[in-house]
Structure formats: C-alpha cells, structure tokens
Enzyme design. Structure first.
Site: not given
Length: 509
Positions: A265, A340, A374
């Site tokens: 990321e 995300k 993440c």
C-alpha cells in the site's frame, strides 16, 4: 521497432487464424522466401494434434506461433533433417503414444520482439509437455549468426562461444536461457538456411515430472507461485527512478516463475518528497497525478514479464474526491481497479480520503482472487463475501507505521485465511522517509497465511519474510489443498454455516 500492446492472448491455433499466421511468418523469415506454412499444412496439423499448436495474439492479431508434433524417441536419436522429422510435410511422424514433444516451428513477428512473448510460447510448451506426461521437448534450432563466423570457426566452436556468452546468437542464446541444453550438431538440417549454413543445434528440455507409468494428468493449474515485495522506502528523484526500482523486483519474481507480484500500500510515497512544502492534503493530491502513468507502465511490465501484478495502492482523484486505489494488471495486458473501502481515521484527518463503494473478486488465469487494502482486512464481512464468490487467494497490500498496527493486519489476515478456507498474502513497506510528512516510519513483515488443518502448516503460516528488511518472499500455494479442505477438512467452515439463522451479503449500491 517495438509495438505497444494493450492486450495479449495465448491460445491454441485455429484454422481461421491462417492469414494472420502466414503474414507474421513471412515478416519473421524475410531471408527465407516462401518459407511460410501452406493452408493444407495447418489444416493437417490441427486435425492430428490441435493442442500442440499455439499462437500468441497482440490486440487480436496473431504475432507469434509455436507448432509441435509428438514423435518417437528413436526418431530423435537418429541423424535426421527437417524434412524427415515432419514426414516430408505429411506429419506422418506424429505418434500420440510417443514420448517426445518435437518443436517444428516457433516465431515472433519482428515488431513484437523484446516483450518476452517468445518466452510465453516456450513456457506454454513446457506446461503442455508436463500435462501430457511427455519425457522431453526436443527441436533443432537454427544458428543464424553462424554465417558471419563460418570462415573463422567450426559450428562446435561457435556454439561453445555462445554458451559462454562470448558471442550472441538470436536463436541459440534464447534457447539456452530457457533451460534447453545442446544434444548435438546437425548438418544439412534445413535446406535454404544460408544464415546458419544449413547447420542446426539439437536442443532438449527434460520434463522432471515425467512418469513412465501411465496416469491421468490434471490439466488445470493448481500450484500458484506468489512473489511478495517487501519494499524499502527510499528517496526517489523522479518517476522513472521509481519505475526502475519497481521493474527490478518484477524482473526478480518473474525470473522465479511467479504468477503474481504483490506490492505494498502507498509504496509510491517517496515521490511525495517534492511536495513536502505543501500541506499533507495538498501533497497527496499532487501524488495522485502519478496514478494513471503508473497503471500504464505496470500494464506494460505485466505483458513484458508475463506476470499478474497487484500494484499495492496509490492516491487517486475522481471528480474531486480522493480515494486509495490499486490496479490488478493482468499478464494479458488488461487491468482492473480495486478501492480501499474502509479508510483509517488518519487518512481522513490528514488527507481527506474517502472510502470506495464497490468490491468484488477478480478472475485471473490462476482462478478467482480478492484484494483488500490494509484496514479492509480488519472487517471480516468483506472477505466472507469474496469467499462466497469463489475467492481462493486474498491479497492484502498494507502500510503500517508501528508494530502494534502491523499486529492488527497480521492476525486479522490469519483469521481471514482460517475462516474463509483460503490463502492470504500480505506485503508492506519498510524503512523511513524523513522528508515526507505523515509517512516517516514503517514496519512490515510480508507473509502468506493458510487455513489450519493437517494439509497445511500447523501454525497456519506458509512463509514469512524477515521483518523490516527489503526483500522478496516467493511462495507456492496449492489450490487443490483448498478443494480437499472444503470437502474433507477436520472442520468445514464454509459448508457448516447456518444459513437458516444468518447471512452476509452486499447491500444494493
């Protein structure tokens, strides 16, 4: 001149491809007039051995081919020329019950060389050899540069110098780099091959999986090789320097035969140093300008290195809104975006980021995969929905600054592997960036996690990198083990869910 490609496809030859096949072959062999295959030759090849005839297409155009027969080992051991091996172009030498895959032609259109398309054809041949349980691949390779040295040295001396890289031959050098070894020199092999002085080198690649006992071969690829990049944050002067560093790692993991390369990321953060005089929110919006050029270059890398690349993540502006996104660049040249969904309080406070609204599984040549960035892996609902859609491997590019933040990502990823009976691969950044605000320190340990049952490691960890050290982690995962787990595991988490009491599903978007 190398031609830009948007999409690459490798498949079996069809007779409708003939005109494009002929055109590319004529361009590939300008020194050998009338050297192209006739329509009746292709029709005959397709009738006797269709799975052995391969083509590679660039944006729908046939730009290369690899043609093969299966022949008896005794025929290969004899002194032979090209006409003899192809049965004077009748292909009567083909024997489906024989042991050797004999390559009778391979070429790439000159405008498409330098993109490793030839390597794809050879890899496909090797895979076919394994699938059909054949003993070896054999073919006679031309030595087109020998004509320049024929008055100075014998073919044997020429081959030795090419093997030791004292000389370069466009055909032989390529074959040797693809794990083929020299069996012997053949004289008067291909009539009219003046460049090679009609010499050829008989080359062989041995199938280490060959089993003399007949057995069924699973034609679906089950073992997938993952290449995880534990990226060192370092100052970068410009975008080209970033690409150079990224290509180094892609080259490395591709060289080990990886099917996927996973980057972390926000690994492009070093490029934000030029904007450190701006506010954090302004600086990351400047960084977002690089997203599209990065996607395009990584698409080129995925074609050139024949690998699926997961580009970690980067800031992305859409109608004034800032998102954290990445791209799945497939080795066929296409790409898809992932976003995300859950942004952290830090991303909101310092950068004004927004969460995306769509997530899904992605179809690849290695099956269905999922990608969560993440923080998203800490929300089990997302990965459960992806598992319901058939996900086998979940990739998690992450960026964590402290060990406790990494612990959250690690243990949640392990839980996702167990509860969804899938593999989970995570990769993050390491090192420091003192000149980039809000991105100054990183902590990471790339890992691949597995379900917890007898077929897998007892601690559920397939492999781990050294913490906080720049390196690659290369790991094989077996999808057949997941199939067995789903049906015959000690526990069967996906099958034993109580759908009569609860369910998880996407809401209408």
């Amino acid at each position: 001149m190398q031609t830009k490609i948007n999409k690459v496809e490798l498949r079996n030859l069809e007779f409708d491809d003939y005109k494009q096949l002929k055109d590319s072959m004529v361009e590939s062999y300008p020194e050998m007039a009338n050297s192209y295959w006739k329509p009746e030759d292709i029709k005959r090849l397709l009738s006797i051995f269709p799975e052995g005839q391969l083509v590679i297409l660039a944006d729908g155009k046939v730009v290369g081919s690899a043609l093969s027969l299966i022949v008896d080992e005794k025929l290969v051991d004899k002194r032979h020329n090209y006409k003899q091996i192809v049965g004077d172009y009748t292909f009567s030498t083909h024997n489906k019950d024989a042991e050797i895959l004999y390559g009778i032609d391979v070429f790439i259109h000159p405008n498409y060389r330098g993109l490793r398309l030839g390597r794809r054809l050879y890899d496909a041949r090797k895979e076919l050899c394994e699938q059909l349980n054949l003993k070896a691949i054999v073919f006679a390779g031309r030595i087109p540069n020998y004509g320049q040295y024929s008055k100075k040295m014998t073919p044997k001396n020429y081959i030795e110098k090419v093997k030791h890289k004292e000389l370069h031959d466009p055909v032989l050098s390529f074959q040797l780099s693809n794990d083929f070894h020299v069996l012997r020199i053949i004289k008067n092999y291909l009539e009219g091959d003046e460049e090679s002085k009609e010499f050829a080198v008989l080359l062989e690649w041995n199938n280490v999986y060959y089993d003399e006992s007949p057995k069924l071969i699973n034609l679906e690829k089950s073992v997938i090789r993952l290449g995880l990049v534990q990226w060192q944050m370092r100052p970068l002067n410009n975008l080209e320097e970033f690409f150079e560093q990224a290509e180094f790692f892609i080259d490395v993991v591709s060289g080990y035969g990886c099917d996927f390369a996973l980057f972390p990321e926000l690994f492009i953060a070093p490029l934000m140093a030029d904007y450190n005089h701006l506010s954090e929110a302004e600086a990351i919006r400047e960084l977002a300008r690089y997203s599209d050029p990065i996607r395009k270059r990584f698409q080129e890398f995925s074609i050139s290195y024949n690998i699926n690349i997961i580009t970690g993540s980067m800031p992305y502006l859409d109608n004034g809104n800032l998102y954290n996104v990445g791209f799945l660049c497939k080795r066929d040249g296409t790409s898809e975006m992932y976003t995300k969904i859950h942004v952290t309080p830090n991303e909101v406070q310092h950068w004004g980021m927004k969460g995306g609204s769509q997530f899904k599984t992605f179809d690849t040549d290695c099956g269905k995969i999922g990608i969560l960035i993440c923080y998203d892996v800490e929300f089990p609902e997302l990965s459960r929905i992806l598992a319901n859609e058939g996900m086998n491997i979940l990739f998690v590019p992450f960026l964590t600054d402290t060990q406790n933040a990494y612990t959250r990502v690690k243990h949640c990823s392990q839980a996702r592997a167990i509860e969804n009976e899938c593999y989970v691969a995570i990769a993050g950044c390491v090192g420091n960036l003192p000149k980039v605000n809000n991105m100054d320190i990183q902590y990471a340990q790339a890992s691949v996690f597995t379900p917890s049952d007898f077929a897998f490691p007892s601690n559920g960890i397939k492999a781990e990198a050294t913490p906080n050290t720049e390196m690659t982690l290369i790991v094989d995962v077996d999808l057949n083990l997941l199939k067995q787990l789903h049906e015959h595991g000690s526990v069967r988490i996906l099958k034993d869910r109580r759908h009569d009491l609860y369910e998880i599903k996407k809401t209408d978007q």
